[in-house]
Design a protein around this motif. Sequence first.
Motif, short mmCIF file in Angstrom:
data_model
loop_
_atom_site.label_atom_id
_atom_site.label_comp_id
_atom_site.label_asym_id
_atom_site.label_seq_id
_atom_site.Cartn_x
_atom_site.Cartn_y
_atom_site.Cartn_z
N ALA A 1 0.85 -1.19 0.00
CA ALA A 1 0.00 0.00 0.00
C ALA A 1 0.88 1.24 0.00
CB ALA A 1 -0.91 -0.01 1.22
N ARG A 2 1.94 1.21 0.81
CA ARG A 2 2.83 2.37 0.86
C ARG A 2 3.59 2.54 -0.43
NH1 ARG A 2 5.42 2.01 6.87
NH2 ARG A 2 3.42 1.69 7.91
N LEU B 1 -9.15 9.17 6.78
CA LEU B 1 -7.89 9.65 7.33
C LEU B 1 -6.93 8.52 7.69
CD1 LEU B 1 -9.02 12.68 9.51
CD2 LEU B 1 -7.92 12.68 7.27
N VAL B 2 -7.44 7.28 7.70
CA VAL B 2 -6.53 6.15 7.92
C VAL B 2 -5.74 5.87 6.65
CG1 VAL B 2 -6.41 3.71 8.61
CG2 VAL B 2 -8.12 5.19 9.62
N GLY B 3 -6.22 6.42 5.53
CA GLY B 3 -5.73 6.01 4.23
C GLY B 3 -4.45 6.58 3.63
N PRO B 4 -3.97 7.78 4.04
CA PRO B 4 -2.84 8.35 3.32
C PRO B 4 -1.60 7.45 3.38
CG PRO B 4 -3.77 9.97 4.81
CD PRO B 4 -4.42 8.68 5.11
N ARG B 5 -0.81 7.49 2.30
CA ARG B 5 0.38 6.65 2.30
C ARG B 5 1.36 7.08 3.39
NH1 ARG B 5 3.34 5.48 -3.13
NH2 ARG B 5 2.46 7.39 -3.99
N ASN B 6 1.59 8.38 3.46
CA ASN B 6 2.45 8.87 4.54
C ASN B 6 1.57 9.33 5.67
OD1 ASN B 6 4.97 8.46 3.30
ND2 ASN B 6 4.45 10.17 1.94
N TYR B 7 1.42 8.47 6.63
CA TYR B 7 0.41 8.69 7.65
C TYR B 7 0.94 9.62 8.73
CZ TYR B 7 -3.34 7.50 10.82
OH TYR B 7 -4.43 7.53 11.64
N PRO B 8 0.18 10.63 9.08
CA PRO B 8 0.61 11.47 10.19
C PRO B 8 0.48 10.70 11.51
CG PRO B 8 -1.58 12.11 9.48
CD PRO B 8 -1.11 11.04 8.54
N GLU C 1 2.22 8.18 12.77
CA GLU C 1 2.44 6.73 12.80
C GLU C 1 3.10 6.38 14.14
OE1 GLU C 1 2.68 4.73 9.15
OE2 GLU C 1 1.36 3.93 10.65
N GLU D 1 -1.76 16.09 9.58
CA GLU D 1 -3.20 15.87 9.80
C GLU D 1 -4.02 16.86 8.98
OE1 GLU D 1 -4.26 12.88 11.18
OE2 GLU D 1 -5.58 13.99 12.52
N ARG E 1 -6.60 15.99 6.03
CA ARG E 1 -7.99 16.41 6.16
C ARG E 1 -8.44 17.16 4.89
NH1 ARG E 1 -10.72 16.37 11.30
NH2 ARG E 1 -8.81 15.47 12.14
N ARG F 1 -11.93 6.14 0.30
CA ARG F 1 -10.87 5.78 1.23
C ARG F 1 -9.64 5.28 0.47
NH1 ARG F 1 -11.98 1.05 5.49
NH2 ARG F 1 -11.59 -0.16 3.60
N ALA F 2 -9.90 4.48 -0.57
CA ALA F 2 -8.78 3.98 -1.36
C ALA F 2 -8.07 5.12 -2.08
CB ALA F 2 -9.27 2.94 -2.37
N PHE G 1 -2.64 8.21 15.76
CA PHE G 1 -2.25 6.85 16.10
C PHE G 1 -3.46 6.05 16.59
CE2 PHE G 1 -0.57 3.46 18.71
CZ PHE G 1 0.49 3.00 17.98
N ARG H 1 -6.50 6.59 15.94
CA ARG H 1 -7.44 6.35 14.84
C ARG H 1 -7.04 5.08 14.10
NH1 ARG H 1 -6.08 10.11 11.17
NH2 ARG H 1 -7.00 11.79 12.40
N ALA I 1 -4.20 -2.88 4.45
CA ALA I 1 -4.22 -2.60 3.02
C ALA I 1 -4.19 -1.10 2.74
CB ALA I 1 -5.46 -3.22 2.38
N LEU I 2 -4.38 -0.28 3.78
CA LEU I 2 -4.24 1.16 3.60
C LEU I 2 -2.83 1.61 3.97
CD1 LEU I 2 -7.67 2.32 5.03
CD2 LEU I 2 -6.90 2.49 2.67
N ARG J 1 -1.06 0.66 6.89
CA ARG J 1 -0.71 0.74 8.31
C ARG J 1 -0.01 -0.55 8.74
NH1 ARG J 1 -2.28 4.68 6.58
NH2 ARG J 1 -0.03 4.71 6.39
#
Lengths: 255, 288, 309
Positions: free
Chosen positions: A77-78, A101-108, A110, A126, A130, A165-166, B153, B155, B169-170, B172
């Motif tokens: 996914a990343r 918001l769970v979906g971004p590749r570079n997740y705030p 983590e 974030e 958003r 989301r995807a 986190f 979330r 799959a997203l 994480r």
Amino acid sequence: MTQEILRLENVCKRFGGIVVADDICLSLHAGDVLGLIGPNGAGKTTLFNLISGLIQPDAGRIYLQGHALTGPLHRRARAGVARTWQHMRLFRTMTVLENMLVGPRNYPGESLLRSMIGTPSVHRAEAAARDRAMHVLERMGLTNTASTIVVDLPFGQQKLVGLARALMNDGPCLLLDEPMAGVEGSNYETMQRIVRDEAAAGRAVCVVEHNVSFIKDLCTEAIFMSYGRILKRGSVDDLTRSRELTELYFGTADA
Amino acid sequence: MDYLASAGVLIGIYIILAAGYNLIIGYGGLNTIAHPIFFALGAYTTALLAIGTGLPPVICIAAGIGVAVIASVFLAVTTLRISGDYLLIASLGFQLGLLQAINNLDFTGGPSGLSNIPVTLSGPARGWLYLMITAALALLVIWLVHRGMSGPFGRAVRAMRDDDVACAALGRGLFTMKVVIFAFGCGTAGLAGGMYAYYFQYISPEQFNVAQSATILTMVVLGGIGTIWGPVLGAFVLVALPQVITFLQLPSSLVGPLQGLIFTSLVILFLFLRPHGLVGTRTPGAAH
Amino acid sequence: MTDPVILLQILWTGIAMSSYFVLFTVAFALTLKVEKLWNFAQAGLMGIAFYTMFWSLNAAHWPTWAGIVASVLLTIGVTIGMEIWAIDVLRRRHSSGLIFFIFTLIFSQFVAFLLTLLFGTEPETIFPSVMSPVRIVSGIAVSDWDLQAVGLTAALLIALYLLIRFTRDGQFMLAVADNEKLSEIYGISARRAYILSGVISALLIVAGIWLYGTRAGVTPDVPVDLILTAVIATLIGGLGRVFSAGMVAVGLALLQSFSILFIASKWQGLLLYGILFFALLVFPRGIPAWRPRRIQPAPKPAAPVQAEG
């Protein structure tokens, strides 16, 4: 020639004695919308699972933009493989916006520690996520559902949220598993428009779909799968006109 | 009045334990019951350093936290592949195995434990001072858990609990998230252990056995699993109520079992009358 | 090289000592199989069973048979009461596994505290003396207790086997263990099967604690240790395999007996937990044989393999 995004070379997978992917070779370019059709159990979703890393192939290689695509789900996914699920798999206790918001590749955030302290970088990321999420929702006409718990939405809109989301994953490869099942009316239009836009923006899109008219409207090309094998690749009209394939499809489909 | 302070410190320590454990089991969805062993590791490390080296308390407690975190990462990395009920049993094996070791090693004092932990604070205000420190630490842990679980986190953690495959799959990394949650939760247990050792100045293996697992688990589940304040309330009620009978001036041989009886009766009562916890969420394990 | 007579002695004593482990393990494994319940409350039942016998023989001075009958009746009574007023309530609420775990464990603790209050924490035995006459059979010491333990355990296990194999209720129990919903459709009462498995377990527990309590001292805390051994044997023996769990209990007891040749006895507990921990590491989803044996479905052409259920 547009850039090649996804390439499968001789991918094989068996479960026990059952061959679910038999020497699959496939190439997908930026801007392609490839339809994937075939009877139930032909291995279409399995192919998605192999690409997205839910299961690992027994043999063969998968490349994303020339780099070998390996590892478990989250790595791929990343790397840029976004996918949806036939049964959506939304996070049912969360709102539409939270789902996205769970979906971004570079997740705030983590990191637990940074998330606890709430560092400026987390806040910035974030805010950016958003904005992006709201923009996607706006394109889908879902802005006013942002703070609704997803399971409270009608089915068709839930399907759209699954796609939205995807789309938070801005990677080059988008896999859609039966996006149209149970979707009608204006949601149908929206789904088509979004998929077209994404392809036009340079993504490679692959769609598993039973709704042949959707495939016809949307896809430049399609492949026909049966028993884990790609039987034919061609224009949608060619495939649907082929008597052999039609028989395979409608002769074995239970519905 | 010193007695009140002592009860307060105990409540504070249990609040830390329950809040950290809630993070693991309520938010992380990791069914382990080995929490007391990390409490024990924190307590023993702190106590041994305090006795043996006389380092400042802060450093001893930090070392206790460190050992608890290291042990928890070991347990997490080896056992997180184990699913559901089996993880619960595996964690039980880990806890009881380590406890057996503590019970039989010489430098841990064996079954009689360590009783010569040096006095750190003294004077008439000792109890109240400890109470304030413990309360502050408990609030800090609650605040951190709250911050961690309400931010990005948290979330992702909730998403993982709702649908782990979709969450992965997203993009994480679930395994990392679980290990981090586990390490943090167990680290707070180590902190609680350090405070316990300094305040009560006596630790023994039997304080960290399966009964203790059941106690902490009960506080979390009956308080309201996966909520911020549920475990806090659970710890408060289940520590405070059994303390009430100490005012009755009973012989000490009766007090222990009677407190135990009150505790277990309360648990059974709550279990049947308030099945969704004191801070009632409909579905146990859901944060909303 | 160790003397073979000593090895044989250890073997025999180990087998005799394993008797109560086997009974507790089979009791635990049976309720797990039929009720799908990790019934830690059985520790509480052990305590009730033991102290009933202890009280009626030593305080009330009843004849031995009366003490045993009283213990059997009370233990079965508590089992049925718990099934009806507690387990069944939780089951109807669809409570999570954690809730069952808490309830059964806390119940055992409740009983332990109650017994401490009533009887104190001094180790007690059913009879004042734990010595039993010993005879020497080709160099090996065999006590009356050993013979009684092996005989009683064998008799109970054979009876259980016959019951499961040849009676309707036994078969119903298996059916419910296999698929509770389906059994109910066929008119088999799951509740009846649950209660039956509970009653059988209660009998095994009384027998086990009788053997234990005529040989060693019991305190209110002992049952929890005993139940943990049963849990370990059940896990390694295999979920849903009651008799192989019993075999594992024998194996573990023998391993512990023989381990005194290599390691100090104080580390034997660690050995047991170590085995448990590593067994789970190697088989994270349980020992392979745990899955009930089913006939493999004929391979369908390209079965849909999807993550979605």
